[in-house]
Design a protein around this motif. Structure first.
Motif, PDB file in Angstrom:
ATOM      1  N   ALA A 174       0.824  -1.209   0.000  1.00 33.82           N
ATOM      2  CA  ALA A 174       0.000   0.000   0.000  1.00 33.82           C
ATOM      3  C   ALA A 174       0.858   1.259   0.000  1.00 33.82           C
ATOM      4  O   ALA A 174       0.534   2.248  -0.672  1.00 33.82           O
ATOM      5  CB  ALA A 174      -0.928  -0.001   1.203  1.00 33.82           C
ATOM      6  N   SER A 175       1.970   1.248   0.721  1.00 36.53           N
ATOM      7  CA  SER A 175       2.865   2.407   0.744  1.00 36.53           C
ATOM      8  C   SER A 175       3.484   2.648  -0.622  1.00 36.53           C
ATOM      9  O   SER A 175       3.549   3.787  -1.093  1.00 36.53           O
ATOM     10  CB  SER A 175       3.978   2.199   1.771  1.00 36.53           C
ATOM     11  OG  SER A 175       3.459   2.104   3.056  1.00 36.53           O
ATOM     12  N   TYR A 176       3.925   1.591  -1.270  1.00 34.22           N
ATOM     13  CA  TYR A 176       4.531   1.726  -2.598  1.00 34.22           C
ATOM     14  C   TYR A 176       3.516   2.234  -3.615  1.00 34.22           C
ATOM     15  O   TYR A 176       3.795   3.150  -4.382  1.00 34.22           O
ATOM     16  CB  TYR A 176       5.119   0.392  -3.049  1.00 34.22           C
ATOM     17  CG  TYR A 176       5.797   0.484  -4.396  1.00 34.22           C
ATOM     18  CD1 TYR A 176       7.058   1.038  -4.510  1.00 34.22           C
ATOM     19  CD2 TYR A 176       5.158   0.054  -5.546  1.00 34.22           C
ATOM     20  CE1 TYR A 176       7.674   1.149  -5.736  1.00 34.22           C
ATOM     21  CE2 TYR A 176       5.759   0.158  -6.775  1.00 34.22           C
ATOM     22  CZ  TYR A 176       7.023   0.707  -6.868  1.00 34.22           C
ATOM     23  OH  TYR A 176       7.612   0.826  -8.095  1.00 34.22           O
ATOM     24  N   VAL A 177       2.322   1.671  -3.598  1.00 40.31           N
ATOM     25  CA  VAL A 177       1.296   2.076  -4.563  1.00 40.31           C
ATOM     26  C   VAL A 177       0.880   3.525  -4.327  1.00 40.31           C
ATOM     27  O   VAL A 177       0.757   4.312  -5.275  1.00 40.31           O
ATOM     28  CB  VAL A 177       0.082   1.120  -4.487  1.00 40.31           C
ATOM     29  CG1 VAL A 177      -1.100   1.660  -5.262  1.00 40.31           C
ATOM     30  CG2 VAL A 177       0.478  -0.248  -5.004  1.00 40.31           C
ATOM     31  N   SER A 178       0.682   3.918  -3.080  1.00 46.68           N
ATOM     32  CA  SER A 178       0.245   5.289  -2.806  1.00 46.68           C
ATOM     33  C   SER A 178       1.336   6.297  -3.160  1.00 46.68           C
ATOM     34  O   SER A 178       1.042   7.375  -3.683  1.00 46.68           O
ATOM     35  CB  SER A 178      -0.180   5.441  -1.353  1.00 46.68           C
ATOM     36  OG  SER A 178       0.910   5.221  -0.486  1.00 46.68           O
ATOM     37  N   ALA A 179       2.594   5.973  -2.920  1.00 47.16           N
ATOM     38  CA  ALA A 179       3.681   6.881  -3.305  1.00 47.16           C
ATOM     39  C   ALA A 179       3.792   6.983  -4.821  1.00 47.16           C
ATOM     40  O   ALA A 179       4.036   8.067  -5.369  1.00 47.16           O
ATOM     41  CB  ALA A 179       4.997   6.412  -2.706  1.00 47.16           C
ATOM     42  N   THR A 180       3.603   5.890  -5.537  1.00 46.71           N
ATOM     43  CA  THR A 180       3.650   5.905  -6.997  1.00 46.71           C
ATOM     44  C   THR A 180       2.490   6.712  -7.570  1.00 46.71           C
ATOM     45  O   THR A 180       2.677   7.507  -8.501  1.00 46.71           O
ATOM     46  CB  THR A 180       3.624   4.473  -7.545  1.00 46.71           C
ATOM     47  OG1 THR A 180       4.727   3.749  -6.990  1.00 46.71           O
ATOM     48  CG2 THR A 180       3.735   4.452  -9.058  1.00 46.71           C
ATOM     49  N   VAL A 181       1.308   6.546  -7.014  1.00 41.52           N
ATOM     50  CA  VAL A 181       0.149   7.328  -7.467  1.00 41.52           C
ATOM     51  C   VAL A 181       0.370   8.811  -7.187  1.00 41.52           C
ATOM     52  O   VAL A 181       0.050   9.668  -8.017  1.00 41.52           O
ATOM     53  CB  VAL A 181      -1.145   6.809  -6.805  1.00 41.52           C
ATOM     54  CG1 VAL A 181      -2.306   7.757  -7.016  1.00 41.52           C
ATOM     55  CG2 VAL A 181      -1.480   5.431  -7.321  1.00 41.52           C
ATOM     56  N   ALA A 182       0.937   9.133  -6.036  1.00 38.47           N
ATOM     57  CA  ALA A 182       1.221  10.533  -5.712  1.00 38.47           C
ATOM     58  C   ALA A 182       2.210  11.138  -6.706  1.00 38.47           C
ATOM     59  O   ALA A 182       2.053  12.287  -7.121  1.00 38.47           O
ATOM     60  CB  ALA A 182       1.757  10.643  -4.286  1.00 38.47           C
TER      61      ALA A 182
END
Length: 94
Positions: free
Chosen positions: A47-55
């Motif tokens: 979830a951290s990786y996906v949210s940082a990539t989306v940001a």
């Protein structure tokens, strides 16, 4: 601040690993089973990786188009102005 795709991926992965490590420490203290701790930690990392990539993608989308063109892809040959012989100023020094 501009980051290349590779450096953004490394940054996002390091953020995810740090979040996962902190989650691991918090959950290992709680009275949960080992499988629950492992699954929760992996979910936090993902979830951290996906949210940082989306940001990163949102920030890239919100950047002005001309700035994106400057940062992402004009070659050096596009930036160099070509000159004719008539453009050169030659003065006599002697």
């Amino acid at each position: 601040m501009y980051l290349s795709k590779k450096s953004a991926r490394v940054r996002n992965l390091s953020v995810a690993v740090v979040n996962g490590a902190l989650t691991w420490i918090i959950l290992i203290i709680a009275p949960l089973g080992l499988m629950a701790v492992i699954v929760n930690t992996l979910l936090v990392v993902i979830a951290s990786y996906v949210s940082a990539t989306v940001a990163d993608k949102v920030v890239r989308y919100l950047q002005p188009a001309d700035q994106r063109a400057e940062l992402l892809g004009r070659s050096r040959s596009d930036l160099v102005q070509s000159r004719d012989e008539s453009d050169l100023e030659r003065g006599e020094r002697f």
